[in-house]
Design an enzyme around this catalytic site. Structure first.
Site, mmCIF file in Angstrom:
data_model
loop_
_atom_site.group_PDB
_atom_site.id
_atom_site.type_symbol
_atom_site.label_atom_id
_atom_site.label_comp_id
_atom_site.label_asym_id
_atom_site.label_seq_id
_atom_site.Cartn_x
_atom_site.Cartn_y
_atom_site.Cartn_z
ATOM 1 C CD GLU A 247 -2.756 1.013 2.231
ATOM 2 O OE1 GLU A 247 -3.410 2.123 2.993
ATOM 3 O OE2 GLU A 247 -3.159 0.244 3.161
ATOM 4 N NE ARG A 248 2.270 2.385 5.974
ATOM 5 C CZ ARG A 248 2.310 1.796 6.937
ATOM 6 N NH1 ARG A 248 3.212 1.195 7.388
ATOM 7 N NH2 ARG A 248 1.450 2.191 7.746
#
Length: 391
Positions: A247-248
């Protein structure tokens, strides 16, 4: 990391889809405060773009994570932040743990339709009293025979007004906070109607990301088979931390093109705007600031590509992904703010592209872990802050 001909083919295909099927409608979707996720996701699914890194046997392309980064970067061509974020939830936030740890049944029932664009997914972590502090979630799954009865609330959930299912982090025991959580696949709708016990309590209005639907959700003993749990019971916190790496990385990659667009739009404006007998672009301060911003964005690109290279090599990239996420959040505030200033009064109008970036980009320092959480992670990795005892 170098993009190959295959990466460029993916980017070109996505760019054509954006130009034909997304950007012409962005203003309409922003005004409506929602976009047709089923329609957009189906189009992306038909092009094979929702499962680039997912297993071939479930409809994915089986490619390495560099292709996900290439796709995320290309999503920056979309003229808003809400639609790219919603797509990223589907590809890189609610499906990685399912693909990595889910059973054959779960992958067939939830992952394959998500890759095809036949189902919309969402990720259920944040709650009214637990955002960046994932360990503080209160939602609970009580065992009843072979089922879970799930109760609680989830808040700030992207795609939730349209999602068919949620990958939900929920407490499944009363043990230590980092060992009592599980990820459970929770169907939200059947035949277009909410399942028994599930309710959208509120559509949340936001200052940006307007085309993305965001909900406050209530669960009152929603019955889910225990076999819908992803992987081992009690391993949900670990799975979610792994999921956060992707996600990051996605969050960082998705900023690169949009930040460069913001700078390019401002250069065009500055060259046309007359000020004291010359163009705004003739002012050395403007030139230097734009050059500085461009350098910062390219630094983010280098950091993100480095993190991706390590990830593809099979390394734990918590440190690199955290740095990239932190840097992206800061630049999503700095670049649009600086550029908006150069637009003057035009930058303070609602429909200006830079002002939309100014509103949308502010979320990057909050969502997916606030800047302060990123710095906390980094200080622990660096050995200058104590790691908490995880019971």
């Amino acid at each position: 990391m170098q993009f190959t001909h295959e990466h460029r083919q993916v980017q070109d295909t996505l760019k054509r889809f954006i130009d034909e099927h997304i950007n012409p409608f962005v203003d309409e979707w922003e005004a409506a405060e929602i976009f047709p996720a089923d329609e957009v996701f189906k189009g992306l699914g038909e092009l094979g773009l929702l499962g680039l890194t997912k297993p071939v046997e479930y409809g994915g392309a089986g490619l390495d994570y560099s292709f996900s980064v290439a796709m995320a970067e290309t999503l920056g061509h979309i003229h808003c932040g809400g639609v790219p974020m919603a797509i990223g939830v589907q590809t890189d936030m609610c499906t990685p743990a399912l693909a990595r740890h889910g059973s054959e049944e779960l992958k067939r029932q939830f992952l394959a339709p998500a890759i095809a664009g036949d189902m919309v997914g969402c990720i259920g972590v944040s709650e009214p009293g637990a955002g960046s502090d994932v360990s503080a979630i209160k939602s609970y799954a009580r065992k009843d025979g072979d089922d879970y009865l799930i109760s609680g609330q989830k808040m700030w959930i992207t795609n939730s007004l349209q999602a068919d299912w949620m990958c939900m982090l929920v407490n499944t025991s009363d043990g230590p906070a980092h060992k009592n959580k599980s990820l459970v696949m929770v169907p939200l709708r059947e035949n277009g109607k909410p399942v028994k016990g599930f309710e959208v309590g509120q559509k949340i209005r936001k200052i940006g990301m307007n085309s993305s639907d965001t909900g406050l959700l209530y669960f009152d003993e929603v019955r889910v088979p225990q076999r819908y749990r992803i992987g081992a019971e009690g391993a949900g916190f670990i799975y979610q931390m792994q999921q956060f790496q992707e996600e990051r990385l996605w969050a960082a990659a998705s900023c690169i093109q949009s930040l460069n667009n913001c700078i390019d739009w401002t250069i065009e404006w500055a060259q046309e705007r007359k000020l004291f007998g010359a163009s705004l672009a003739d002012q050395q301060w403007v030139q230097f600031k734009l050059a500085e911003l461009k350098t910062e964005v390219e630094s983010l690109r280098a950091l993100t590509y480095l993190a991706c290279e390590h990830y593809v090599a099979g390394q734990d990239v918590t440190e690199w992904a955290t740095m990239a996420k932190l840097k992206a959040g800061r630049l999503n505030r700095l670049v649009p703010d600086t550029c908006l200033q150069f637009w003057g009064g035009m930058g303070f109008t609602w429909d200006n592209k830079v002002s939309r970036m100014y509103r949308d980009g502010r979320l990057a320092s909050i969502g997916g872990g606030a800047d302060e959480v990123m710095m906390g992670i980094l200080t622990k990795i660096m050995g200058i802050a104590k790691r908490p005892a995880h019971g």
